[in-house]
Design a protein around this motif. Sequence first.
Motif, mmCIF file in Angstrom:
data_model
loop_
_atom_site.group_PDB
_atom_site.id
_atom_site.type_symbol
_atom_site.label_atom_id
_atom_site.label_comp_id
_atom_site.label_asym_id
_atom_site.label_seq_id
_atom_site.Cartn_x
_atom_site.Cartn_y
_atom_site.Cartn_z
ATOM 1 N N UNK A 445 0.837 -1.195 0.000
ATOM 2 C CA UNK A 445 0.000 0.000 0.000
ATOM 3 C C UNK A 445 0.874 1.247 0.000
ATOM 4 N N UNK A 446 0.623 2.107 -0.980
ATOM 5 C CA UNK A 446 1.429 3.330 -1.077
ATOM 6 C C UNK A 446 0.625 4.583 -0.781
ATOM 7 N N UNK A 447 -0.626 4.574 -1.189
ATOM 8 C CA UNK A 447 -1.385 5.818 -1.166
ATOM 9 C C UNK A 447 -1.757 6.186 0.259
ATOM 10 N N UNK A 448 -2.258 7.433 0.449
ATOM 11 C CA UNK A 448 -2.599 7.796 1.820
ATOM 12 C C UNK A 448 -4.087 7.726 2.121
ATOM 13 N N UNK B 182 14.726 -3.286 3.547
ATOM 14 C CA UNK B 182 13.463 -2.582 3.293
ATOM 15 C C UNK B 182 13.311 -2.249 1.817
ATOM 16 N N UNK B 183 14.384 -1.725 1.242
ATOM 17 C CA UNK B 183 14.314 -1.344 -0.173
ATOM 18 C C UNK B 183 13.990 -2.566 -1.014
ATOM 19 N N UNK B 184 14.663 -3.680 -0.726
ATOM 20 C CA UNK B 184 14.416 -4.893 -1.499
ATOM 21 C C UNK B 184 12.959 -5.320 -1.356
ATOM 22 N N UNK B 185 12.433 -5.245 -0.131
ATOM 23 C CA UNK B 185 11.064 -5.679 0.111
ATOM 24 C C UNK B 185 10.067 -4.805 -0.642
ATOM 25 N N UNK B 186 10.333 -3.498 -0.614
ATOM 26 C CA UNK B 186 9.393 -2.595 -1.262
ATOM 27 C C UNK B 186 9.483 -2.690 -2.781
ATOM 28 N N UNK B 187 10.663 -2.987 -3.288
ATOM 29 C CA UNK B 187 10.768 -3.197 -4.736
ATOM 30 C C UNK B 187 9.959 -4.420 -5.133
ATOM 31 N N UNK B 188 10.054 -5.470 -4.303
ATOM 32 C CA UNK B 188 9.238 -6.649 -4.548
ATOM 33 C C UNK B 188 7.773 -6.267 -4.597
ATOM 34 N N UNK B 189 7.370 -5.479 -3.600
ATOM 35 C CA UNK B 189 5.965 -5.109 -3.509
ATOM 36 C C UNK B 189 5.530 -4.333 -4.748
ATOM 37 N N UNK B 190 6.395 -3.485 -5.270
ATOM 38 C CA UNK B 190 6.048 -2.742 -6.479
ATOM 39 C C UNK B 190 5.809 -3.679 -7.635
ATOM 40 N N UNK B 191 6.669 -4.663 -7.737
ATOM 41 C CA UNK B 191 6.502 -5.631 -8.800
ATOM 42 C C UNK B 191 5.169 -6.353 -8.636
ATOM 43 N N UNK B 192 4.819 -6.632 -7.384
ATOM 44 C CA UNK B 192 3.559 -7.331 -7.144
ATOM 45 C C UNK B 192 2.371 -6.476 -7.557
ATOM 46 N N UNK B 193 2.539 -5.171 -7.518
ATOM 47 C CA UNK B 193 1.457 -4.307 -7.970
ATOM 48 C C UNK B 193 1.499 -4.129 -9.475
ATOM 49 N N UNK B 194 2.479 -4.756 -10.136
ATOM 50 C CA UNK B 194 2.559 -4.638 -11.582
ATOM 51 C C UNK B 194 3.145 -3.329 -12.032
ATOM 52 N N UNK B 195 4.027 -2.758 -11.214
ATOM 53 C CA UNK B 195 4.649 -1.507 -11.612
ATOM 54 C C UNK B 195 6.123 -1.747 -11.875
ATOM 55 N N UNK B 199 13.244 3.863 -12.403
ATOM 56 C CA UNK B 199 12.688 5.169 -12.722
ATOM 57 C C UNK B 199 12.531 6.058 -11.515
ATOM 58 N N UNK B 200 12.365 7.354 -11.812
ATOM 59 C CA UNK B 200 12.312 8.348 -10.743
ATOM 60 C C UNK B 200 11.100 8.131 -9.845
ATOM 61 N N UNK B 201 9.948 7.831 -10.470
ATOM 62 C CA UNK B 201 8.736 7.662 -9.667
ATOM 63 C C UNK B 201 8.876 6.503 -8.709
ATOM 64 N N UNK B 202 9.497 5.442 -9.204
ATOM 65 C CA UNK B 202 9.686 4.270 -8.343
ATOM 66 C C UNK B 202 10.549 4.637 -7.149
ATOM 67 N N UNK B 203 11.634 5.389 -7.418
ATOM 68 C CA UNK B 203 12.531 5.763 -6.324
ATOM 69 C C UNK B 203 11.771 6.581 -5.282
ATOM 70 N N UNK B 204 10.958 7.523 -5.781
ATOM 71 C CA UNK B 204 10.189 8.342 -4.842
ATOM 72 C C UNK B 204 9.214 7.492 -4.051
ATOM 73 N N UNK B 205 8.508 6.626 -4.781
ATOM 74 C CA UNK B 205 7.476 5.853 -4.092
ATOM 75 C C UNK B 205 8.063 4.821 -3.148
ATOM 76 N N UNK B 206 9.287 4.376 -3.431
ATOM 77 C CA UNK B 206 9.913 3.437 -2.504
ATOM 78 C C UNK B 206 10.596 4.201 -1.376
ATOM 79 N N UNK B 207 11.198 5.337 -1.735
ATOM 80 C CA UNK B 207 11.974 6.099 -0.761
ATOM 81 C C UNK B 207 11.162 6.523 0.443
ATOM 82 N N UNK B 208 9.955 6.975 0.194
ATOM 83 C CA UNK B 208 9.149 7.486 1.301
ATOM 84 C C UNK B 208 8.845 6.407 2.338
ATOM 85 N N UNK B 209 8.298 5.254 1.905
ATOM 86 C CA UNK B 209 8.059 4.205 2.905
ATOM 87 C C UNK B 209 9.342 3.718 3.588
#
Lengths: 604, 371
Positions: A445-448, B182-195, B199-209
Amino acid sequence: MIRFENVSVRYEDDAEPTLRNVDLTVPEGELVLLVGPSGVGKSTLLGAVSGLVPHFTGGTLTGRVTVDGRDTRVHPPRELADLVGTVGQDPSAHFVTDTVEDELAYGMESLGLAPGVMRRRVEETLDLLGLAELRDRPIATLSGGQRQRVAIGSVLTPHPKVLVLDEPTSALDPSAAEDVLAVLQRLVHDLGTTVLLAEHRLERVVQYADQVLLLPEAVMGPPAEIMAVSPVHPPVVALGRVAGWDPLPLTVRDARRRAEALKERLEGRLAERDRAGRDPAGLLPDPAPSRDRGSAPDAGRAGNPAPPAFEARGSEGGAPGFGKWGSLHALGRRGRGGGFSLFRRRRPTPAPALTAPLVDVTNLAVRRARVEALRRIDLQVEAGETVALMGRNGAGKSTLLSTLVGMIEPTSGSVRVAGRAPHTTDPRDLIHQVGLVPQEPRDLLYADTVAAECAAADADAGAEPGTCRALVEELLPGIADDTHPRDLSEGQRLALALAVVLTGRPPLLLLDEPTRGLDYAAKARLVTRLRALAADGHAIVLATHDVELAAELAHRVVIVADGEVVADGPTAEVVVSSPAFSPQVAKILAPQPWLTVEQVEAAL
Amino acid sequence: MSGAVRVLAAPEASRANALHAGAWWLWALGLAVAASRTTNPLLLGLLVGVAGYVVAARRTDAPWARSYGAFVKLGLFVVALRVVFSLLLGSPIPGTYELFTLPEVPLPDWAQGVRIGGRVTAEQLVFALYDGAKLATLLICVGAANALANPARLLKSLPGALYEVGVAVVVAMTFAPNMVADVARLRTARRLRGRPTGGVRAVLQIGLPVLEGALERSIAVAASMDARGYGRTARVPAAVRRTTNVLTLGGLLGVCAGSYGLLAAEGAGYGLPLLGAGLVAAMAGLRLGGRRTVRTRYRPDRWGARAWLVAGSGVAVATLMIWANAYAPEALHPGVVPLEAPELPLWPAVSVLVGLVPAFVAPVPVSKENV
């Protein structure tokens, strides 16, 4: 030892207090088990004992908490450190140093104990917890059970009079959990330590408790009395209630001694049904929407080259009266769908193989650097089938799931999901083939807000806008659009992640440890949902330590040890033959083939 | 005879006889000071060889022990960089052997004294090489200390007053691997979402969590430390607190000035006494500061005979080399203008070899025995 006098705790932005007017006294040397559904303030109550609530967490505490005469209002946690040892939910967030021996000494160093005393106590604690072999190991290299023991040891060395533990066995496999509980019992018996622990998996701990404290009512009493009224209770208690035993048994052993009459009655039912043939219409429970498997899937199933149930461990699944068992088993599980087809699979089949199985893993091996994580794995899963992967921590369950979603490339052998190799498939296509709910659903889950999450999921999956939201509504009725996923409870978050994954309509659904941190109610809801999904034709593979969950849900159990499949067969056979993986009901009613209270209840 | 040898031979390393991390650092710094006193490439090579031999003989298979290779590469890079700069920017060294001429970039008047391109002489290159080699040797000596001394244990030997800094560093060190996981886990999760996972967006979306997770973990660690008695303090009078501050600050200033004097070419005269006085003042300050903490130490590394030998060998190399500057300055700084072939002076070389002592006296890591 611990006194709560009219204690209420309220966190800043909550309307309702988390704890309300709690009055209780925990005498010295007792093991007190804290039970109750999620979100009733178990962790808050534990935190109030160590002083972390409210000194560290904020919030307002009214009333008075005293531990051995010290008021937590004027003593911050560090001033209670010599009196109260606290281990939180996640042991890895507990460690301050990098090796086992230093970790055990850390608390004593802070308290300023003399070097000679520290040395002696570290040696004692290493022996007490069976950690002597690990003394020089870096903590990062330890397994989950070992970490939990180190965490307990690290708070034991200052010789606290009170030990506070929040879900010490949730993340552990059954045998590691037993190790940890044995240690706790030893502390209570040998050292007279007062232990206060919260745990969802009551089947593991309730027999060790001297007293049970039920929240939110905050009533405390002997385990049997509290269990008789508690909304959360282990299967052994549920069975006792069904059978009307009084006093309620808390251990499998007690229950088994009382079970003679019940077994006779059940034997009678089984015999009755045997005579009536294999169609016990209306007699058996039907928790999942019953599904009539048409001839086509059945033909496919029948022709699939799935290995026959085998037992590599040497113990015979159901040696006595196996034939009768097989049919009884099939009868007993008729209502859940799929059970009978397992039975049917063994018979000669008229139809030839038409379709390949949904999951087809042959001779799979995965190596990481020099470690062989998986070896010679063969696994087939059909549409509509639920398979539980079990085995100790680190056996390779998660690796196998990762291989199925293409996160890990097989070193040798082949993996096919719906005819494709997952690791070469584009993630965007793959989500229509297979979905995985990871151990920590929050990762997905990413969104808020829930609404944004659903919109993103629709976009990711290329589904109609609103698809995910509809699924959420179905799985998690009445959740507001603007809720932050972080504010959801564990169970709700799991449901949301499940909805996100299901948006892609994958025929194969994988779940990694889905019941960690779930209370019995959330678990029951999850079971209902997964059964419905299986009935819809989804194949489900779940990696779990929870034997009760496997018993309720799985058609087949696959046991993985050291990267190899050591047992693969129908749940009843695999689970019953190995004590560590056997659910309580099966242990009590052995050698009869009952696995869950639900089945027994329906049969009576 | 053989009995005596058996007693004196280095024992297997264990926690009980672990060599004090400070001893390794003193030894390495001794070699570094020696390196700073010469530009003779043969002597520098000998120093690198001594450090390398000791590392090879006594390092464990802990993660930090692998840093030695990285430091050697860094050293080579420094040499190359020094030479390249000398080529491009020219050098004040006068030279007669012109090798080749690079096209010179014309620069405006105000950039007088700066030259880009132009004449390249052999003297200039040799000087750059010597200079680079000196820096590289310094770096490699530090690398050797890094590979041999357990950083966590070094921090643990800090005086009580600095204890909190040590804890912060140790906690930070255990955080890094967690964040990687954590980074590895979240990258996995992104793949699971089909993303896509790049890329920059991925870095941002992974970086925050990831940051969120790190923050949550640090709060959990802080709670755990608090509940385990971290930060219990004893009361001390204000006068003691003030004296502590003065002593510590003054001492640290002295140490800075002293080490500058010692490492710089001129000023060896006042460098040593200043360093000594600074150290004494700083130690006194830290000792006084330690009164505030009530904590004790579990199994601190003992400074035993072997630690004396290891640290002493480093100090000896440094002292002998400083002394050699007095009796054989030409041999230690082979001439560049005019060019001379460097020679290996006998006595300075022998004194560098003293640095090999740790390879024989330090306890032997167990894993080495098994190989």
